[in-house]
Design a protein around this motif. Structure first.
Motif, PDB file in Angstrom:
ATOM      1  N   MET A  66      21.719  45.009  53.376  1.00 51.94           N
ATOM      2  CA  MET A  66      22.131  44.892  51.978  1.00 51.94           C
ATOM      3  C   MET A  66      23.566  45.359  51.854  1.00 51.94           C
ATOM      4  N   CYS A  67      24.263  44.820  50.933  1.00 50.13           N
ATOM      5  CA  CYS A  67      25.616  45.286  50.622  1.00 50.13           C
ATOM      6  C   CYS A  67      25.784  45.184  49.125  1.00 50.13           C
ATOM      7  N   GLY A  68      25.838  46.346  48.446  1.00 54.95           N
ATOM      8  CA  GLY A  68      25.911  46.349  46.999  1.00 54.95           C
ATOM      9  C   GLY A  68      27.233  46.828  46.438  1.00 54.95           C
ATOM     10  N   ARG A  69      28.113  47.354  47.300  1.00 58.33           N
ATOM     11  CA  ARG A  69      29.448  47.785  46.883  1.00 58.33           C
ATOM     12  C   ARG A  69      30.365  47.725  48.093  1.00 58.33           C
ATOM     13  N   TYR A  70      31.639  47.476  47.827  1.00 55.22           N
ATOM     14  CA  TYR A  70      32.620  47.602  48.909  1.00 55.22           C
ATOM     15  C   TYR A  70      33.944  48.064  48.325  1.00 55.22           C
ATOM     16  N   LEU A  71      34.897  48.356  49.209  1.00 57.17           N
ATOM     17  CA  LEU A  71      36.188  48.912  48.798  1.00 57.17           C
ATOM     18  C   LEU A  71      37.296  47.905  49.075  1.00 57.17           C
ATOM     19  N   PHE A  72      38.133  47.679  48.059  1.00 52.27           N
ATOM     20  CA  PHE A  72      39.326  46.847  48.201  1.00 52.27           C
ATOM     21  C   PHE A  72      40.500  47.729  47.811  1.00 52.27           C
ATOM     22  N   SER A  73      41.146  48.347  48.809  1.00 48.94           N
ATOM     23  CA  SER A  73      42.201  49.323  48.549  1.00 48.94           C
ATOM     24  C   SER A  73      43.575  48.662  48.529  1.00 48.94           C
ATOM     25  N   MET A  74      44.289  48.835  47.441  1.00 49.41           N
ATOM     26  CA  MET A  74      45.647  48.304  47.336  1.00 49.41           C
ATOM     27  C   MET A  74      46.633  49.116  48.172  1.00 49.41           C
ATOM     28  N   GLU A  75      46.193  50.238  48.735  1.00 48.54           N
ATOM     29  CA  GLU A  75      47.048  51.002  49.647  1.00 48.54           C
ATOM     30  C   GLU A  75      47.136  50.325  51.010  1.00 48.54           C
ATOM     31  N   GLN A  76      46.219  49.403  51.283  1.00 52.49           N
ATOM     32  CA  GLN A  76      46.228  48.658  52.531  1.00 52.49           C
ATOM     33  C   GLN A  76      47.129  47.432  52.373  1.00 52.49           C
ATOM     34  N   PRO A  77      48.251  47.342  53.139  1.00 52.44           N
ATOM     35  CA  PRO A  77      49.220  46.250  52.933  1.00 52.44           C
ATOM     36  C   PRO A  77      48.619  44.848  53.025  1.00 52.44           C
ATOM     37  N   THR A  78      47.701  44.620  53.957  1.00 49.88           N
ATOM     38  CA  THR A  78      47.096  43.286  54.089  1.00 49.88           C
ATOM     39  C   THR A  78      46.343  42.906  52.821  1.00 49.88           C
ATOM     40  N   LEU A  79      45.567  43.841  52.285  1.00 47.45           N
ATOM     41  CA  LEU A  79      44.798  43.559  51.072  1.00 47.45           C
ATOM     42  C   LEU A  79      45.705  43.396  49.857  1.00 47.45           C
ATOM     43  N   ARG A  80      46.733  44.222  49.780  1.00 47.45           N
ATOM     44  CA  ARG A  80      47.672  44.097  48.661  1.00 47.45           C
ATOM     45  C   ARG A  80      48.350  42.719  48.687  1.00 47.45           C
ATOM     46  N   GLN A  81      48.713  42.257  49.889  1.00 51.68           N
ATOM     47  CA  GLN A  81      49.350  40.943  50.016  1.00 51.68           C
ATOM     48  C   GLN A  81      48.394  39.820  49.594  1.00 51.68           C
ATOM     49  N   LEU A  82      47.126  39.907  50.002  1.00 49.24           N
ATOM     50  CA  LEU A  82      46.145  38.889  49.600  1.00 49.24           C
ATOM     51  C   LEU A  82      45.958  38.884  48.083  1.00 49.24           C
ATOM     52  N   TRP A  83      45.894  40.068  47.492  1.00 53.69           N
ATOM     53  CA  TRP A  83      45.737  40.183  46.038  1.00 53.69           C
ATOM     54  C   TRP A  83      46.926  39.545  45.329  1.00 53.69           C
ATOM     55  N   GLU A  84      48.138  39.832  45.809  1.00 53.12           N
ATOM     56  CA  GLU A  84      49.347  39.277  45.189  1.00 53.12           C
ATOM     57  C   GLU A  84      49.387  37.753  45.326  1.00 53.12           C
ATOM     58  N   GLN A  85      48.994  37.235  46.479  1.00 52.65           N
ATOM     59  CA  GLN A  85      48.982  35.783  46.680  1.00 52.65           C
ATOM     60  C   GLN A  85      48.004  35.113  45.705  1.00 52.65           C
ATOM     61  N   ALA A  86      46.829  35.713  45.559  1.00 50.47           N
ATOM     62  CA  ALA A  86      45.837  35.157  44.633  1.00 50.47           C
ATOM     63  C   ALA A  86      46.337  35.244  43.195  1.00 50.47           C
ATOM     64  N   ARG A  87      46.996  36.354  42.845  1.00 55.98           N
ATOM     65  CA  ARG A  87      47.506  36.530  41.476  1.00 55.98           C
ATOM     66  C   ARG A  87      48.603  35.513  41.159  1.00 55.98           C
ATOM     67  N   GLN A  88      49.461  35.226  42.154  1.00 60.35           N
ATOM     68  CA  GLN A  88      50.536  34.251  41.925  1.00 60.35           C
ATOM     69  C   GLN A  88      49.971  32.857  41.641  1.00 60.35           C
ATOM     70  N   ARG A  89      48.907  32.491  42.337  1.00 61.35           N
ATOM     71  CA  ARG A  89      48.314  31.164  42.148  1.00 61.35           C
ATOM     72  C   ARG A  89      47.441  31.095  40.899  1.00 61.35           C
ATOM     73  N   PHE A  90      46.824  32.224  40.542  1.00 62.85           N
ATOM     74  CA  PHE A  90      45.898  32.255  39.397  1.00 62.85           C
ATOM     75  C   PHE A  90      46.286  33.427  38.484  1.00 62.85           C
ATOM     76  N   PRO A  91      47.451  33.342  37.821  1.00 55.40           N
ATOM     77  CA  PRO A  91      47.968  34.498  37.077  1.00 55.40           C
ATOM     78  C   PRO A  91      47.116  34.914  35.889  1.00 55.40           C
ATOM     79  N   ASN A  92      46.259  34.045  35.390  1.00 47.77           N
ATOM     80  CA  ASN A  92      45.455  34.381  34.207  1.00 47.77           C
ATOM     81  C   ASN A  92      44.076  34.929  34.539  1.00 47.77           C
ATOM     82  N   VAL A  93      43.784  35.087  35.838  1.00 47.31           N
ATOM     83  CA  VAL A  93      42.471  35.589  36.245  1.00 47.31           C
ATOM     84  C   VAL A  93      42.583  37.079  36.552  1.00 47.31           C
TER      85      VAL A  93
END
Length: 196
Positions: A1-28
């Protein structure tokens, strides 16, 4: 089972993925930090032979309403109507800094699981569109030795070099699901009284 996970913006790879998604979907609106079911988060899907981060909501709606399905058993996903087609054509990878589980044996304690020497792990998932909204589930498998003391199930963990194979190569799907997951590191984590 997996009911929670961590997405840390302190991790550069994750921050970059978040920014890429935000640029393509700025209203989400996308969540970070501790991720709960029904949160919208960056998930890697295949687009034109490239892995692309896209904001997707965690959890398939239950048939007939009444909540969401957040996990799918890897052993039976190919047999279940809810997951079968997604397993064949809509596989995704859920980037994370780690995932959480609560001990189901003895005293209830929250733990965070991570990969040794890898700041990011990827959880195998499936996605589908419901009412115009994309949603995903995380695949689970029987726990390996590093997880068994806490829980009898764990998410299917992919390493970085397995991502394209998982998302794009349907001939290797079942081989990846049958192999034992990598050893994980377990650390105690704070629980603020929230239930899974």
């Amino acid at each position: 089972m997996c009911g929670r996970y961590l997405f840390s913006m302190e991790q550069p790879t994750l921050r970059q993925l978040w920014e890429q998604a935000r640029q393509r979907f700025p209203n989400v609106k996308m969540e970070t930090g501790e991720i709960f079911p029904t949160h919208t988060v960056p998930v890697l899907i295949g687009e034109e032979n490239t892995l692309s981060p896209r904001p997707i909501k965690w959890g398939f709606p239950r048939v007939g309403g009444g909540g969401t399905v957040i996990n799918a058993r890897s052993e039976t996903a190919g047999e279940k109507k809810m997951f079968r087609n997604s397993l064949m054509c809509r596989r995704c990878a859920v980037p994370a800094s780690g995932f959480y589980e609560w001990a189901h044996y003895g005293e209830r304690q929250k733990y965070r699981f991570t990969l040794p020497e890898e700041p990011v792990l990827y959880l195998a998932g499936l996605y589908h569109t419901f009412g115009g909204e994309q949603r995903f589930v995380i695949l689970t498998e029987p726990a390996n030795a590093s997880m068994q003391a806490v829980h009898d199930r764990m998410p299917v963990v992919l390493k970085r070099n397995e991502l394209k194979t998982w998302v794009f190569d349907s001939t290797k799907t079942f081989a990846l699901l049958r192999r034992e997951g990598p050893p994980l590191i377990r650390d105690e984590a704070e629980d603020f009284g929230q239930e899974e």
